[in-house]
Design an enzyme around this catalytic site. Structure first.
Site, PDB file in Angstrom:
ATOM      1  N   GLY A   1      12.884  70.952  59.270  1.00 43.66           N
ATOM      2  CA  GLY A   1      13.926  71.942  59.058  1.00 43.66           C
ATOM      3  C   GLY A   1      13.454  73.109  58.212  1.00 43.66           C
ATOM      4  O   GLY A   1      12.278  73.483  58.201  1.00 43.66           O
ATOM      5  N   GLY A   2      14.382  73.671  57.452  1.00 44.44           N
ATOM      6  CA  GLY A   2      14.066  74.823  56.619  1.00 44.44           C
ATOM      7  C   GLY A   2      12.990  74.554  55.593  1.00 44.44           C
ATOM      8  O   GLY A   2      12.310  75.485  55.140  1.00 44.44           O
TER       9      GLY A   2
ATOM     10  N   GLY B   1     -13.086  99.256  71.144  1.00 44.29           N
ATOM     11  CA  GLY B   1     -12.147  99.178  70.037  1.00 44.29           C
ATOM     12  C   GLY B   1     -12.377  97.981  69.149  1.00 44.29           C
ATOM     13  O   GLY B   1     -12.087  98.028  67.946  1.00 44.29           O
ATOM     14  N   ALA B   2     -12.894  96.892  69.709  1.00 43.64           N
ATOM     15  CA  ALA B   2     -13.151  95.699  68.895  1.00 43.64           C
ATOM     16  C   ALA B   2     -14.192  95.989  67.820  1.00 43.64           C
ATOM     17  O   ALA B   2     -14.126  95.458  66.706  1.00 43.64           O
ATOM     18  CB  ALA B   2     -13.608  94.550  69.787  1.00 43.64           C
TER      19      ALA B   2
END
Length: 514
Positions: free
Chosen positions: A169-170, A404-405
């Site tokens: 859960g949380g 771009g890499a």
């Protein structure tokens, strides 16, 4: 007074003994250590100072008023790891299943505040069943206080979460907010909704480990940075990680004496890395050859294997290493690799750890799945992390550095302090074959022998634009070095950069890509 002291001694003995032999036997039957055994393995012997061991809850109803054990299911305090102060809180599953109530949360809040104020790392040993249902929304508010403090401490002190049992859960969001997550196979799990809820909503049947076990989070989700087979090994590795981190963001990482010569030549590197860019090799062997005594700690080793993120030492000084791994997906950048490296770069920058980047990257992974999954957005995370980092940054191009890499992987144009390259480097917009097909498309199509003409033009393109010294001639590489000198060059450069100071523009904070 003597009788009172005797009463106190008996009370402390009962606190240390825990809730009883039956509860302890149940814990052992699950293959798990007790809370104090865990703390004993984490901290230096005899160094633990407990805070609020006599705390008990004040809740009423649902039978709670008749059951008020000391510690309220969490042991908090401080001690030392290799002589340096570390704060810790540890759930005791034997008491209320380690579930969090108001008093339980207050103890955790207090120790977190103490860690931030003292400027010392915080380690949480998690083994709890979530919020204490009998205390209702008060318990949930306790988690909110933890999350707020996790965020306040982020980048200020190292935060390490060690998962030694369930975390559902949380409650799972606190580990997710910390710097590193450790898990133990078979006994620890993390998930937002458990197998029963998953089955009820989707009809899928899955076990707890299949849904949120250590291997799942180490290989698939990336939630877990380190996974081990037993608690003893896990806690020993937590100690090792702490030895590589500073106590807080105002200090440098601890340096240690080094017997590995700073000027040691790495002659084997020339044989480890093939000149042919299409042949793979193991970047881990390159790292082993360069760093002190071949020793390093890889983070997220089993997730996004096409990039390596590791902490190591060069001449006794801690460095962070980011390196493409040609053995996996040819070392390309994809969504997961970009996220993995971006978070690591941010962690290094937050804690004054210099960054060494080893490049052999053919580009970003092409494909519909990557584009639709947001490779632009995720790749920008890595770009942002590097551009925003003010620690010393050195990049070394071993072989390919395309498109771009190349720019994203800490090129000189985005702020690397120094950029080196081996004589095998190929820095270009794209590979020679692809470039020739674009530039010389008409010449190739009109040739009597297109393949022969293509090969000729590829060779010409390489000679003109991809020779090892092209970037150096234009100031994009500071020097081309003999691979055997790599260790000495890096150590010398890092020594010079140790006093680096970078001014930042005034702002509340940046808005990094998500």
């Amino acid at each position: 007074m003597r009788s009172r002291v005797e009463e106190l001694a008996g009370l402390r003995d009962s606190v240390l003994a825990g809730p009883g032999e039956r509860a302890t036997a149940a814990q052992k039957a699950k293959g798990k250590l007790t809370v104090r055994e865990r703390i004993g393995l984490l901290l230096d012997a005899g160094s633990f100072h407990e805070v609020e061991p006599l705390r008990r809850h004040r809740a009423q109803g649902f039978g709670l008023e008749a059951k008020k054990p000391y510690t309220d299911g969490v042991v908090t305090g401080w001690g030392t790891v290799e002589g340096r102060t570390v704060f810790v809180y540890a759930h005791d599953f034997r008491i209320f299943g380690g579930a969090l109530g108001e008093a339980h949360a207050a103890k955790i809040h207090k120790i977190m505040d103490m860690a931030i104020a003292a400027g010392a790392p915080l380690v949480s040993l998690n083994d709890g069943a979530g919020a204490r249902i009998q205390e209702g929304v008060t318990a949930l508010a306790g988690y909110g206080g933890i999350f707020r403090r996790n965020t306040a401490a982020s980048g200020v002190i190292p935060q390490i979460s060690v998962m030694l049992g369930p975390c559902a859960g949380g409650a799972a969001y606190s580990p997710a907010l910390t710097d590193f997550v450790f898990m133990v196979r078979e006994t620890s799990q993390m998930f937002i909704t458990g197998p029963d809820v998953v089955k009820a909503v989707t009809g899928e049947e899955i076990s707890q480990n299949g849904l949120g076990g250590a291997d799942v989070h180490a290989e698939t989700s990336g939630v877990c940075h380190f996974a081990y087979d037993d608690e003893e090994t896990c806690l020993e590795e937590v100690r090792y990680l702490l030895s590589l981190l500073p106590r807080n963001n105002r200090e440098n990482p601890p340096a240690v004496p080094c017997d590995d010569p700073a000027d040691r030549r790495c002659a084997t590197l020339a044989d480890l890395v093939p000149e042919d860019g299409n042949r793979p090799y193991d970047m881990a062997q390159v790292i082993e050859e360069i760093v002190d005594d071949g020793d390093y700690l890889e983070v997220h080793q089993r997730w996004a294997r096409n990039i390596i993120c590791a902490l190591a030492r060069l001449d006794g000084q801690v460095v962070g290493i980011v390196a493409n791994q040609p053995q996996s997906l040819a070392g390309v950048l994809d969504i997961e690799a970009s996220e993995k490296a971006a978070r690591f770069v941010q962690m290094c920058d937050a804690f004054s750890i210099p960054i060494v980047t080893l490049l052999d990257v053919p580009g970003f992974l092409p494909g519909v799945g990557q584009e639709h999954g947001g490779i632009i957005r995720h790749g920008a995370k890595l770009l942002y992390a590097y551009c925003d980092a003010t620690v010393p940054r050195i990049s070394l191009i071993l072989r390919k550095a395309y498109g771009g890499a190349y720019i994203v992987m800490d090129s000189q144009s985005i702020g690397a302090d120094l950029t080196y390259a081996w004589p095998t480097n190929e820095i270009a917009v794209m590979g020679a074959e692809g470039a020739a097909n674009v530039i010389f498309r008409r010449q190739i199509a009109e040739a009597d022998d297109p393949e022969a003409r293509r090969a000729e033009l590829v060779k010409e393109y390489k000679a003109e634009l991809m020779h090892p010294y092209y970037a150096a001639e234009r100031g994009l590489v500071d020097d081309v070095i003999d691979p055997a000198d790599t260790r000495a060059v890096l150590i010398g450069a890092l020594s010079m950069l140790r006093t680096k100071h970078a001014e930042r523009p005034a702002r509340k904070h940046g808005n990094p890509p998500q």
